[in-house]
Design an enzyme around this catalytic site. Structure first.
Site, PDB file in Angstrom:
ATOM      1  N   SER A 125       0.824  -1.206   0.000  1.00  0.00           N
ATOM      2  CA  SER A 125       0.000   0.000   0.000  1.00  0.00           C
ATOM      3  C   SER A 125       0.856   1.252   0.000  1.00  0.00           C
ATOM      4  O   SER A 125       1.951   1.257   0.573  1.00  0.00           O
ATOM      5  CB  SER A 125      -0.871  -0.014   1.267  1.00  0.00           C
ATOM      6  OG  SER A 125      -1.413   1.252   1.517  1.00  0.00           O
ATOM      7  N   TYR A 150      -2.373  -0.528  10.468  1.00  0.00           N
ATOM      8  CA  TYR A 150      -2.502  -1.155   9.143  1.00  0.00           C
ATOM      9  C   TYR A 150      -1.273  -0.807   8.295  1.00  0.00           C
ATOM     10  O   TYR A 150      -0.603  -1.700   7.774  1.00  0.00           O
ATOM     11  CB  TYR A 150      -3.771  -0.682   8.428  1.00  0.00           C
ATOM     12  CG  TYR A 150      -3.738  -0.973   6.942  1.00  0.00           C
ATOM     13  CD1 TYR A 150      -3.453   0.042   6.030  1.00  0.00           C
ATOM     14  CD2 TYR A 150      -3.948  -2.256   6.465  1.00  0.00           C
ATOM     15  CE1 TYR A 150      -3.389  -0.225   4.678  1.00  0.00           C
ATOM     16  CE2 TYR A 150      -3.898  -2.529   5.112  1.00  0.00           C
ATOM     17  CZ  TYR A 150      -3.612  -1.503   4.226  1.00  0.00           C
ATOM     18  OH  TYR A 150      -3.533  -1.775   2.876  1.00  0.00           O
ATOM     19  N   LYS A 154       1.977  -3.208   6.942  1.00  0.00           N
ATOM     20  CA  LYS A 154       2.464  -3.329   5.552  1.00  0.00           C
ATOM     21  C   LYS A 154       3.958  -2.998   5.487  1.00  0.00           C
ATOM     22  O   LYS A 154       4.724  -3.640   4.777  1.00  0.00           O
ATOM     23  CB  LYS A 154       1.671  -2.406   4.625  1.00  0.00           C
ATOM     24  CG  LYS A 154       0.238  -2.834   4.392  1.00  0.00           C
ATOM     25  CD  LYS A 154       0.164  -4.186   3.674  1.00  0.00           C
ATOM     26  CE  LYS A 154      -1.268  -4.605   3.423  1.00  0.00           C
ATOM     27  NZ  LYS A 154      -1.366  -5.933   2.770  1.00  0.00           N
ATOM     28  N   GLY A 296      -5.412  11.819  10.748  1.00  0.00           N
ATOM     29  CA  GLY A 296      -4.603  10.772  10.084  1.00  0.00           C
ATOM     30  C   GLY A 296      -4.553  10.941   8.582  1.00  0.00           C
ATOM     31  O   GLY A 296      -3.683  10.364   7.918  1.00  0.00           O
TER      32      GLY A 296
HETATM   33  C1  WQD Z   1      -9.697   9.193   0.445  1.00  0.00           C
HETATM   34  C2  WQD Z   1      -9.976  10.675   0.649  1.00  0.00           C
HETATM   35  C3  WQD Z   1     -10.595  11.300   2.879  1.00  0.00           C
HETATM   36  C4  WQD Z   1     -14.438   9.266   3.052  1.00  0.00           C
HETATM   37  C5  WQD Z   1      -7.025   4.260   1.281  1.00  0.00           C
HETATM   38  C6  WQD Z   1      -7.050   2.983   2.002  1.00  0.00           C
HETATM   39  C7  WQD Z   1      -5.666   2.518   2.329  1.00  0.00           C
HETATM   40  C8  WQD Z   1      -4.758   2.574   1.119  1.00  0.00           C
HETATM   41  C9  WQD Z   1      -4.793   3.954   0.495  1.00  0.00           C
HETATM   42  C10 WQD Z   1      -4.671   0.352   0.161  1.00  0.00           C
HETATM   43  C11 WQD Z   1      -9.395  11.194   1.963  1.00  0.00           C
HETATM   44  C12 WQD Z   1     -11.729  11.563   1.901  1.00  0.00           C
HETATM   45  C13 WQD Z   1     -13.216   9.720   2.618  1.00  0.00           C
HETATM   46  C14 WQD Z   1     -15.500  10.209   3.278  1.00  0.00           C
HETATM   47  C15 WQD Z   1     -14.052  11.989   2.599  1.00  0.00           C
HETATM   48  N1  WQD Z   1      -5.119   1.617   0.141  1.00  0.00           N
HETATM   49  N2  WQD Z   1     -13.029  11.061   2.387  1.00  0.00           N
HETATM   50  N3  WQD Z   1     -15.245  11.525   3.025  1.00  0.00           N
HETATM   51  O1  WQD Z   1      -7.528   7.365   3.310  1.00  0.00           O
HETATM   52  O2  WQD Z   1      -6.568   7.563   0.977  1.00  0.00           O
HETATM   53  O3  WQD Z   1      -6.674   5.317   2.159  1.00  0.00           O
HETATM   54  O4  WQD Z   1      -6.162   4.232   0.188  1.00  0.00           O
HETATM   55  O5  WQD Z   1      -4.003  -0.167   0.940  1.00  0.00           O
HETATM   56  O6  WQD Z   1      -5.799   1.206   2.774  1.00  0.00           O
HETATM   57  O7  WQD Z   1      -7.778   3.169   3.183  1.00  0.00           O
HETATM   58  O8  WQD Z   1      -8.745   6.439   1.278  1.00  0.00           O
HETATM   59  O9  WQD Z   1     -11.066   6.470   0.540  1.00  0.00           O
HETATM   60  O10 WQD Z   1     -10.589   6.544   3.039  1.00  0.00           O
HETATM   61  O11 WQD Z   1     -10.083   8.539   1.654  1.00  0.00           O
HETATM   62  O12 WQD Z   1     -13.848  13.198   2.384  1.00  0.00           O
HETATM   63  O13 WQD Z   1     -16.642   9.848   3.675  1.00  0.00           O
HETATM   64  O14 WQD Z   1     -11.394  10.844   0.733  1.00  0.00           O
HETATM   65  O15 WQD Z   1     -10.485  12.391   3.792  1.00  0.00           O
HETATM   66  O16 WQD Z   1      -8.899  12.509   1.740  1.00  0.00           O
HETATM   67  P1  WQD Z   1      -7.328   6.775   1.964  1.00  0.00           P
HETATM   68  P2  WQD Z   1     -10.202   6.936   1.668  1.00  0.00           P
END
Ligand code: WQD
Length: 337
Positions: A125, A150, A154, A296
Site C-alpha cells: 500500500s 494497518y 504493511k 490521520g
Molecule cells: C480518500 C480521501 C478522505 C471518506 C485508502 C485505504 C488505504 C490505502 C490507500 C490500500 C481522503 C476523503 C473519505 C469520506 C471523505 N489503500 N473522504 N469523506 O484514506 O486515501 O486510504 O487508500 O491499501 O488502505 O484506506 O482512502 O477512501 O478513506 O479517503 O472526504 O466519507 O477521501 O479524507 O482525503 P485513503 P479513503
C-alpha cells in the site's frame, strides 16, 4: 499451464485479479476465510470467466492446512492478498491487525520454503510512505512513521520480504494507491461491511439513498480546491498489473530478489473533483457537505508510475469517470436497483 495460488481471492482486488489471471490463461487456486467476503464473489468470477474456480476455505494462519494444499498442488507462484485492510479498524484493533497481517505472511513463507515455491506477489500500500516529502512519489521515497497499525503492518511485511528474499525467493511488492470501481459486468465489486470508511463506497451508498449525505473531510488543505488529493485507480487496472507482475517474474529468473512498484495512475485527483465527476457521469445530484478534517489523513499523494510502466509494459486503461460509473453500476446491482 502455470498454476497460481491466490490468497484472499474472494476479496475486492483478489477477485478482480482472478478474472484477469483466468483470462490470461493461468490455472488458479483460491484460498479465503470468507470472514470479510462472500462465496457469491467467487460465483461472480465463475460467471464472468465461464470457469469453475478451485476454492478452499483456508486461513493463512493455518500452517497444516497450507502445508497440505502445497502437497496437493505444485504452485508456480503465489499472490498474497489475504490481510485486514481498514485503516480505522486497525487503530482500534492493533493486536489483531499485527497478528493477522504479519503472522499469515510468515506462515505462508515457511510453507513456500518447505515446498520450494519461490515466486510471490505481495499486496502492499502507498500508506507505507506516510506523507511523502515530494509528489509524485516514487519507490525511492523513504518509509515514514505509518499513520496506522494497518500501514505499519504493511511496512513490517515489506521488511520481512526484503530480508526473506534470499537465494530462492523472488518477490514483488505492489504498493496500491486508491483502488476504486468494479468489473464492468457488475458481477463482482467491493462488498460493503458496515459504514464505509473509503470515499467511493460512501459516495455510491449516498447516491443509492443508504446514507443521508457525503461529508467531505476538509477543504482547507494546501491543494487547488482545498480538499485532499489522491491517486484513484480502477481495480481492473490494478488486477492487470498483478498478471504483468507474474509474467515479469517468470521472465526474470533472477533468484533472491525483492522489488517494489507503485501501482497508481500518476494523476492526482481531489476529493471534490471526484465528487463532481461522479455527479457528471451519473447525473445524480449527490448531497454532500464540507466537514472537519479526518485525523490521520495526509494532504496529497499520488504515484510516479514510471518504474512499473517501464518494467511491466503496463498502463492504466480506465478513466476516473469510467471507474465511478462502474462503482455506481455495482452499487445498484447489490441494492437490486
Ligand atoms: C480518500 C480521501 C478522505 C471518506 C485508502 C485505504 C488505504 C490505502 C490507500 C490500500 C481522503 C476523503 C473519505 C469520506 C471523505 N489503500 N473522504 N469523506 O484514506 O486515501 O486510504 O487508500 O491499501 O488502505 O484506506 O482512502 O477512501 O478513506 O479517503 O472526504 O466519507 O477521501 O479524507 O482525503 P485513503 P479513503
Amino acid at each position: 499451464m502455470e498454476h497460481i495460488l491466490v490468497t484472499g481471492g474472494a476479496g475486492y482486488i483478489g477477485s478482480h485479479t482472478l478474472v484477469e489471471l483466468i483470462k490470461s490463461g493461468y490455472r488458479v487456486t483460491v484460498i479465503d476465510t470468507l470472514e470479510r467476503s462472500e462465496i457469491k464473489i467467487i460465483e461472480g468470477v465463475e460467471k464472468i470467466t465461464n470457469t469453475k474456480v478451485d476454492f478452499h476455505k483456508i486461513n493463512c494462519l493455518d500452517y497444516l492446512a497450507l502445508d497440505s494444499l502445497f502437497s496437493k498442488y505444485k504452485f508456480n507462484a503465489i499472490i498474497h492478498f489475504a490481510a485486514y485492510k481498514s485503516v480505522n479498524e486497525s487503530v482500534v484493533k492493533p493486536i489483531e491487525y499485527y497478528k493477522n497481517n504479519i503472522e499469515s505472511l510468515l506462515t505462508l513463507l515457511e510453507v513456500m520454503k518447505k515446498h520450494q515455491v519461490n515466486d510471490l506477489i505481495f499486496s502492499s500500500s502507498c500508506t507505507v510512505y506516510g506523507q511523502p516529502d515530494s509528489i509524485p512519489v516514487d519507490e525511492s521515497a523513504p518509509f515514514k512513521r505509518a499513520e496506522s497499525p494497518y500501514g505499519a503492518s504493511k511496512q513490517l511485511c515489506e521488511r520481512i520480504l526484503e530480508d526473506a528474499a534470499t537465494v530462492e525467493f523472488r518477490i514483488i511488492s505492489l504498493r496500491y494507491f486508491n483502488p476504486i470501481g468494479a468489473h464492468e459486468s457488475a458481477l463482482i465489486g467491493e462488498l460493503p461491511i458496515g459504514i464505509p470508511n473509503n470515499l467511493v463506497p460512501y459516495v455510491t451508498q449516498t447516491a443509492a439513498g443508504l446514507r443521508e449525505k457525503l461529508t467531505v473531510f476538509g477543504n482547507d488543505y494546501n491543494t487547488p480546491d482545498g480538499s485532499c488529493v489522491r491517486d484513484f485507480i480502477h481495480v481492473v487496472d490494478v488486477a492487470n498489473a498483478h498478471v504483468r507482475a507474474i509474467d515479469y517474474l517468470s521472465r526474470h529468473p533472477k533468484n533472491g530478489s525483492f522489488e517494489a512498484f507503485n501501482l497508481g495512475t500518476g494523476t492526482g485527483v481531489s476529493v471534490l473533483e471526484l465528487v463532481n465527476k461522479f455527479i457528471e457521469v451519473t447525473g445524480i445530484q449527490l448531497p454532500f457537505t464540507i466537514g472537519p478534517r479526518r485525523p490521520g489523513d495526509i494532504e496529497k499523494v499520488y504515484a510516479d508510475p514510471k518504474k512499473i510502466r517501464d518494467a511491466f509494459g503496463w498502463q492504466t486503461n480506465y478513466s476516473l469517470g469510467e471507474s465511478l460509473l462502474h462503482a455506481w453500476n455495482w452499487e445498484k446491482k447489490i441494492r437490486n436497483k
